[in-house]
Enzyme design. Sequence first.
Site, PDB file in Angstrom:
ATOM      1  N   HIS A 108      31.884   0.885  28.852  1.00  0.00           N
ATOM      2  CA  HIS A 108      32.419  -0.307  29.603  1.00  0.00           C
ATOM      3  C   HIS A 108      33.620  -0.421  29.364  1.00  0.00           C
ATOM      4  O   HIS A 108      34.527  -0.776  30.300  1.00  0.00           O
ATOM      5  CB  HIS A 108      31.690  -1.587  29.147  1.00  0.00           C
ATOM      6  CG  HIS A 108      31.986  -2.843  30.038  1.00  0.00           C
ATOM      7  ND1 HIS A 108      31.733  -2.738  31.527  1.00  0.00           N
ATOM      8  CD2 HIS A 108      32.275  -4.005  29.653  1.00  0.00           C
ATOM      9  CE1 HIS A 108      32.005  -3.944  31.853  1.00  0.00           C
ATOM     10  NE2 HIS A 108      32.565  -4.693  30.903  1.00  0.00           N
ATOM     11  N   ASP A 109      34.206  -0.466  28.231  1.00  0.00           N
ATOM     12  CA  ASP A 109      35.634  -0.392  27.886  1.00  0.00           C
ATOM     13  C   ASP A 109      36.648   0.470  28.624  1.00  0.00           C
ATOM     14  O   ASP A 109      37.851   0.058  28.594  1.00  0.00           O
ATOM     15  CB  ASP A 109      35.776  -0.221  26.337  1.00  0.00           C
ATOM     16  CG  ASP A 109      36.109  -1.450  25.568  1.00  0.00           C
ATOM     17  OD1 ASP A 109      36.029  -2.588  26.296  1.00  0.00           O
ATOM     18  OD2 ASP A 109      36.087  -1.374  24.478  1.00  0.00           O
ATOM     19  N   ARG A 113      30.388 -11.576  18.630  1.00  0.00           N
ATOM     20  CA  ARG A 113      31.247 -10.626  18.890  1.00  0.00           C
ATOM     21  C   ARG A 113      30.830  -9.184  18.618  1.00  0.00           C
ATOM     22  O   ARG A 113      31.073  -8.226  19.398  1.00  0.00           O
ATOM     23  CB  ARG A 113      32.636 -11.096  18.401  1.00  0.00           C
ATOM     24  CG  ARG A 113      33.817 -10.158  18.786  1.00  0.00           C
ATOM     25  CD  ARG A 113      34.080 -10.256  20.272  1.00  0.00           C
ATOM     26  NE  ARG A 113      35.431  -9.568  20.430  1.00  0.00           N
ATOM     27  CZ  ARG A 113      35.870  -9.336  21.716  1.00  0.00           C
ATOM     28  NH1 ARG A 113      35.164  -9.789  22.673  1.00  0.00           N
ATOM     29  NH2 ARG A 113      37.199  -8.854  22.038  1.00  0.00           N
ATOM     30  N   ASP A 137      29.021   3.647  31.201  1.00  0.00           N
ATOM     31  CA  ASP A 137      28.898   1.965  31.068  1.00  0.00           C
ATOM     32  C   ASP A 137      27.282   1.694  31.006  1.00  0.00           C
ATOM     33  O   ASP A 137      26.809   1.789  31.939  1.00  0.00           O
ATOM     34  CB  ASP A 137      29.646   1.453  32.144  1.00  0.00           C
ATOM     35  CG  ASP A 137      29.736   0.046  31.924  1.00  0.00           C
ATOM     36  OD1 ASP A 137      29.037  -0.739  31.244  1.00  0.00           O
ATOM     37  OD2 ASP A 137      30.667  -0.569  32.869  1.00  0.00           O
ATOM     38  N   SER A 189      34.773  -6.002  34.731  1.00  0.00           N
ATOM     39  CA  SER A 189      33.837  -6.613  34.100  1.00  0.00           C
ATOM     40  C   SER A 189      33.626  -7.954  34.737  1.00  0.00           C
ATOM     41  O   SER A 189      33.379  -8.055  35.935  1.00  0.00           O
ATOM     42  CB  SER A 189      34.288  -6.819  32.530  1.00  0.00           C
ATOM     43  OG  SER A 189      33.155  -7.098  31.763  1.00  0.00           O
TER      44      SER A 189
END
Lengths: 371, 371
Positions: free
Chosen positions: B348-349, B221, B315, B152
């Site tokens: 993405h994680d 967040r 992602d 990232s």
Amino acid sequence: MENSAGIVKPQYVTFRDDFSFESGRVISSVTCCYETYGKLSEDKSNAVLVCHALTGSAHAAGFHRADEQKPGWWDSMIGPGKTFDTNKYFVICSNFLGSCFGTTGPSSVDPSTGKRYGIRFPVASVKDMVKLQKRLIDHLGIEKLLAVAGGSMGGMQVLEWGATYPDMMKTLIPIATTHAITPMAIAFNSIARFSITKDPRWNKGDYYEGEFPVDGLAIARMAGHITYLSDPAFNDKFGRRYSAFEGFYDFNGFFEVENYLRYNGYKFTEVFDANTYLYVLKAMDIFDLSYGRGSLSDAVELIKADTLLISVSSDFLFPPYLTEEIYDIMKYQGKKAFWYNIQSNYGHDAFLLEFEELDRLIREFFADRGL
Amino acid sequence: MENSAGIVKPQYVTFRDDFSFESGRVISSVTCCYETYGKLSEDKSNAVLVCHALTGSAHAAGFHRADEQKPGWWDSMIGPGKTFDTNKYFVICSNFLGSCFGTTGPSSVDPSTGKRYGIRFPVASVKDMVKLQKRLIDHLGIEKLLAVAGGSMGGMQVLEWGATYPDMMKTLIPIATTHAITPMAIAFNSIARFSITKDPRWNKGDYYEGEFPVDGLAIARMAGHITYLSDPAFNDKFGRRYSAFEGFYDFNGFFEVENYLRYNGYKFTEVFDANTYLYVLKAMDIFDLSYGRGSLSDAVELIKADTLLISVSSDFLFPPYLTEEIYDIMKYQGKKAFWYNIQSNYGHDAFLLEFEELDRLIREFFADRGL
């Protein structure tokens, strides 16, 4: 004004008997705001109902005033010679229950208190919206609609119409929609919900006498705008262009995409009510065609109308696989269902933009049925 | 603690000469917080630099205390016998410039005023972060790194390292990253930016003596969390399960996905600083490997290290096509570049979850180079 539905006027009907919501709550009177385009035939057999999306209104086509800048939200589809040809059809669009554009909703005055409902208004589900639309159709004396059509949350209403009143229409045209939104879509709605309710000016929904939660609603709308586009649409529309009013390294510098979101977010607050936004998100979140009907198959089984399902390849809010799910069930059940996945980079917004494709598909679908 | 890097202690080094930012602004002293795992060999030839992502810290592996619940953020990758084997390598992770976990940033005290910098802190770009990391590596007496790796925003640092200090490393491992984020990613960051700065408690960044902009940071967040997952990950993790503390039709009823976002959003505010979040988003937004270097090809041309590019199929924050772009350029330029697109639903994680795949790919890449 060539090919335009022309100057139209919103109409209102107030039903003064109790209206029971799906939740069990009751209000004593409901006003429904609607518009019509074209002429209802003597035998009332040429009506088409068009259902609007999240922040839309009954104003689907034409202009309210000759000097109005923008026509109704589906003007490219409704008018003389257009897809929903007003020379042939009588097109109806009603503002859905819980909205802020003329139909009773949280921003309306509660006759029992003389004050705005705010969040004391009952949660209005898609089923409730359809129930009110049905009252309107009955009020107009129409026994059977040629079609019920709509995109996004409008498409949810289309599906609900098909399952609740299966004998009321010949065809259904649900576009860029689903029988139940994904948890990812709910997540986006959560951002919106938190933005509004955490704006101190929201004041638990009682802001009508004071300051409006402008920032909260603007941010909520910004989050919505992300979901209406797609990765390729963002790339095409904005790229990484910088609107450097102070400079790249400036703490307050903006990319164009951010400018776009900000502009549209705040512009939205001039026309839309914050509580209403919370209510329509809620309706979208909790809609599930199968709810109270057993399985999704059981719910779809109720539908009798020929159905043209349309999805958009780049729609990540209502991904095509959701439409495919319904299509597969319909085919398995032997229904007359057709599914077309429009190849478009516009994302979810394509149902408001890809007119040529929509026109072609719907005209053919109608022609095949002699409509 | 088997296979664990064990108990580790953050270390600090303060550079008391001027630090010039890419923007031209200067501060007179910078502290860098870092951790190391394994032993630096006598000839200092076994060092690996690991770069953390947006809200990470120098605490990449092991535990700060024996009773700590969670180990460092890449603990599955760093330790004895692990991918970054601490029996062989000396692994370094430093908290990047502008963060709030020990390295100087907006929440640090400005020695010239005795007050927190707040938004008076210079915008710290990825280039600035890498510049400070380079000072640390020099300070440790290391002349060449075996690898610079990270996912990232960590991967952005990896690319910047490769282009700015091409002789300083043998290999680069940028994961789930890009040379410049998409406008869609910027749009998400905009939501976060507006949420924080429109929270009245934010007070133009001077909230350290008063109330913290908890709601704004929590919503920011939450928007981030959406982008770390993917549509299939949302479906698998939450579905449409309802945490009905009051009921489906209740205005305040929640789906589980919303509960998750709320919980994690507010939990985040207990450990992270709001101004810092604005700064790191800014760094992410404005990073462009080609900036000041001509084209992207010109920038990539500077890289000398063998490069293992890894992307994640689902992602949507850093879509695989962005990695493919860099890969294509590298191949065209005849560089030793390898690209692997991990098939994963995690979104993405995945760079924090797909350890088996990462382990396999990196081990093979190292083995082929005798590292």
